[in-house]
Structures are given as C-alpha cells and as structure tokens.
Design an enzyme around this catalytic site. Structure first.
Site, short mmCIF file in Angstrom:
data_model
loop_
_atom_site.label_atom_id
_atom_site.label_comp_id
_atom_site.label_asym_id
_atom_site.label_seq_id
_atom_site.Cartn_x
_atom_site.Cartn_y
_atom_site.Cartn_z
N ARG A 1 78.17 14.23 65.56
CA ARG A 1 78.54 15.89 65.73
C ARG A 1 77.44 16.52 66.51
O ARG A 1 76.12 16.19 66.02
CB ARG A 1 78.42 16.34 64.26
CG ARG A 1 79.71 16.03 63.39
CD ARG A 1 79.99 16.92 62.40
NE ARG A 1 78.65 17.11 61.52
CZ ARG A 1 78.61 17.84 60.44
NH1 ARG A 1 80.07 18.62 60.11
NH2 ARG A 1 77.68 18.18 59.65
N THR B 1 76.81 22.86 67.74
CA THR B 1 78.30 23.27 67.68
C THR B 1 79.21 22.56 66.64
O THR B 1 80.30 23.00 66.48
CB THR B 1 78.87 22.96 69.08
OG1 THR B 1 78.80 21.36 69.14
CG2 THR B 1 78.38 23.50 70.19
C1 PRP Z 1 78.88 12.27 60.04
C2 PRP Z 1 80.02 11.60 59.15
C3 PRP Z 1 81.25 11.95 59.90
C4 PRP Z 1 80.95 13.34 60.51
C5 PRP Z 1 81.80 14.33 59.50
O1 PRP Z 1 78.51 11.67 60.96
O2 PRP Z 1 79.95 10.07 59.15
O3 PRP Z 1 81.41 10.93 61.04
O4 PRP Z 1 79.65 13.78 60.13
O5 PRP Z 1 81.47 15.64 59.90
P1 PRP Z 1 82.71 16.42 60.46
O6 PRP Z 1 84.05 16.18 59.57
O7 PRP Z 1 82.27 17.84 60.35
O8 PRP Z 1 83.17 15.82 61.75
P2 PRP Z 1 77.42 12.24 61.71
O9 PRP Z 1 78.12 13.01 63.09
O10 PRP Z 1 76.48 12.82 61.26
O11 PRP Z 1 76.91 10.82 62.73
P3 PRP Z 1 76.50 9.56 62.25
O12 PRP Z 1 77.36 8.60 61.50
O13 PRP Z 1 76.10 8.79 63.43
O14 PRP Z 1 75.15 10.03 61.29
N1 URA Z 2 78.36 14.51 57.45
C1 URA Z 2 77.63 14.10 56.48
O1 URA Z 2 76.91 12.75 56.42
N2 URA Z 2 77.44 14.59 55.39
C2 URA Z 2 77.99 15.80 55.40
O2 URA Z 2 77.82 16.50 54.03
C3 URA Z 2 78.85 16.54 56.32
C4 URA Z 2 78.78 15.65 57.57
#
Ligand code: PRP
Ligand code: URA
Length: 209
Positions: A104, A108
């Site tokens: 993410r 944004t």
């Molecule tokens: C986290 C989580 C999801 C996403 C959820 O990943 O593991 O993939 O956020 O958020 P959303 O529903 O708003 O898209 P992150 O983007 O932090 O990446 P990571 O797993 O590499 O830490």
């Molecule tokens: N991604 C995470 O890892 N935690 C949250 O609460 C939301 C998005």
C-alpha cells in the site's frame, strides 16, 4: 452478492485475542497466525466435493468417501499473507501456491503490484487468496483483479481481521468472491489501519520496523 462468513469458533477467537495483544512477540505471533490459518482452512473446506471409494477394512469391504481431487490454489498477498500459507497447506498439502506482491502506498493507500506468479492451470483451480488484513480492501481487490486477469474464475478470500469498509469495497468490486473472516472489527483509522485490529501484520510477522 457474495457471502461473508465470520468464524466464531472458540479456538479461533481465543488465538486471535493473543494475536492482537501488543505484548505478543514475533515468534508467538507467527505460530498463532499459522494455527488460526489451519483452523480457518478446516472451516473453509467444508464444501469440498467427495466421491466414493471401495476399500477393505480389517473386517470387511466397504464403500467410503475420499476427496474428489479438486484442484486448489493458495495465493498469499505478499508479504503478510505468507504467514498463513503453511497453516492452510497442513490441511490441503496438495494445493499449489501462487504469489501476488502488493504494497500500500502510505500516502494514497493505493495498492501497487510488484510481483505475480501463479500455477499454470489457473482456470481449473479453486483459489483461496490469503492475507491477515482486509482494511480499505484495495489490496484484496487488486490481487483478485490480477488473478482474474490471468484466467482465475473460482476465488475465495480469507483473512484474520476485516474492517467493514474493506468488506463492502471487496463485495462491490468482486461479487462472486466469498469472504471468510476470523473477526469483523469496528472501523478504519485516518491512516487506513483497522481499529482495534492488530497493528501492522507484516511488521509483526517478520519483526520489521
Ligand atoms: C497490509 C496487509 C494487506 C493490506 C491491507 O499489507 O497485509 O495486504 O495492508 O490493506 P488494504 O485493505 O487497505 O489494502 P501492506 O501494504 O502493509 O504490505 P506488507 O504486507 O508488505 O507489509
Ligand atoms: N494493514 C495492516 O497490516 N494493518 C492494518 O490495520 C491495515 C492494513
């Protein structure tokens, strides 16, 4: 409209409480996520088709049931989804594993895809996309877009904790994808984190930050 299942099994709820707890360290967090993924896989596979098989027990011949060989694919959303893969494989060891890499954008909150590798026979598989968190829903929606673009037609989404906003967005974007959740939380905060949630799933799993 797709269905949303919230698993209220006591073992899942008990373990999830420890997963959420800020005092739970990386090792225990990882073990608990793995265990909850196994328990959720048990529930999610409830409708797998069976067929009859002739066998012989030490006492007599009989016709008994075996899985009818449905092809399953598990697709973790990198990176936090990785923490759920082994737990699911414990119950479905013959499943193939694809990977979709998304993060993410912190400003944004939009998901950016950086990796995708799926089993070759995409159209014939039933996929279970796994990620501990469904927050805004952007990552899950994009991962499922990516799967569909590559030919997947049969997809379920499984996560530990979801925000109502994410569930709504996912159902609107993919009304053919049923959603399996261990807990449906209250809301998102201003940074797109789930409240009360468990914090950053990737950081807690891998000990980063
Ligand atoms: C986290 C989580 C999801 C996403 C959820 O990943 O593991 O993939 O956020 O958020 P959303 O529903 O708003 O898209 P992150 O983007 O932090 O990446 P990571 O797993 O590499 O830490
Ligand atoms: N991604 C995470 O890892 N935690 C949250 O609460 C939301 C998005």
């Amino acid at each position: 409209m797709s269905k949303v299942y919230v698993f209220d099994h006591p073992l899942i709820q008990h373990k999830l409480t420890h997963i959420r707890d800020i005092n739970t360290g990386t090792k225990e967090f990882r073990e608990l996520v793995d265990e909850v993924a196994t328990l959720m896989a048990f529930e999610i596979t409830r409708e797998l088709p069976l067929e009859e098989k002739e066998i012989e027990t030490p006492v007599t011949k009989m016709t008994s049931k075996v899985l009818s060989g449905k092809k399953i694919g598990i697709v973790p959303i990198l990176r936090a989804g990785i923490g759920m893969v082994e737990g699911v494989l414990k119950l479905i060891p013959a499943a193939k594993v694809g990977h979709i890499g998304l993060y993410r954008d912190p400003q944004t909150l939009q998901p950016i895809e950086y990796y995708a590798k799926l089993p070759a026979d995409v159209a014939e598989r039933e996929f279970i996309v796994v990620d501990p968190m469904l927050a805004t829903g952007g990552s899950a929606i994009e991962a499922i877009n990516s799967l569909k673009k590559r030919g997947a037609v049969n997809i379920k989404f499984m996560c530990l904790i979801a925000a109502p906003e994410g569930v709504k967005a996912l159902q609107e974007a993919h009304n053919d994808v049923d959603v399996y959740i261990a807990a449906l939380d209250e809301k998102l905060d201003d940074h797109g984190y789930i409240v009360p949630g468990l914090g950053d799933a990737g950081d807690r799993l891998f000990g980063t930050k």
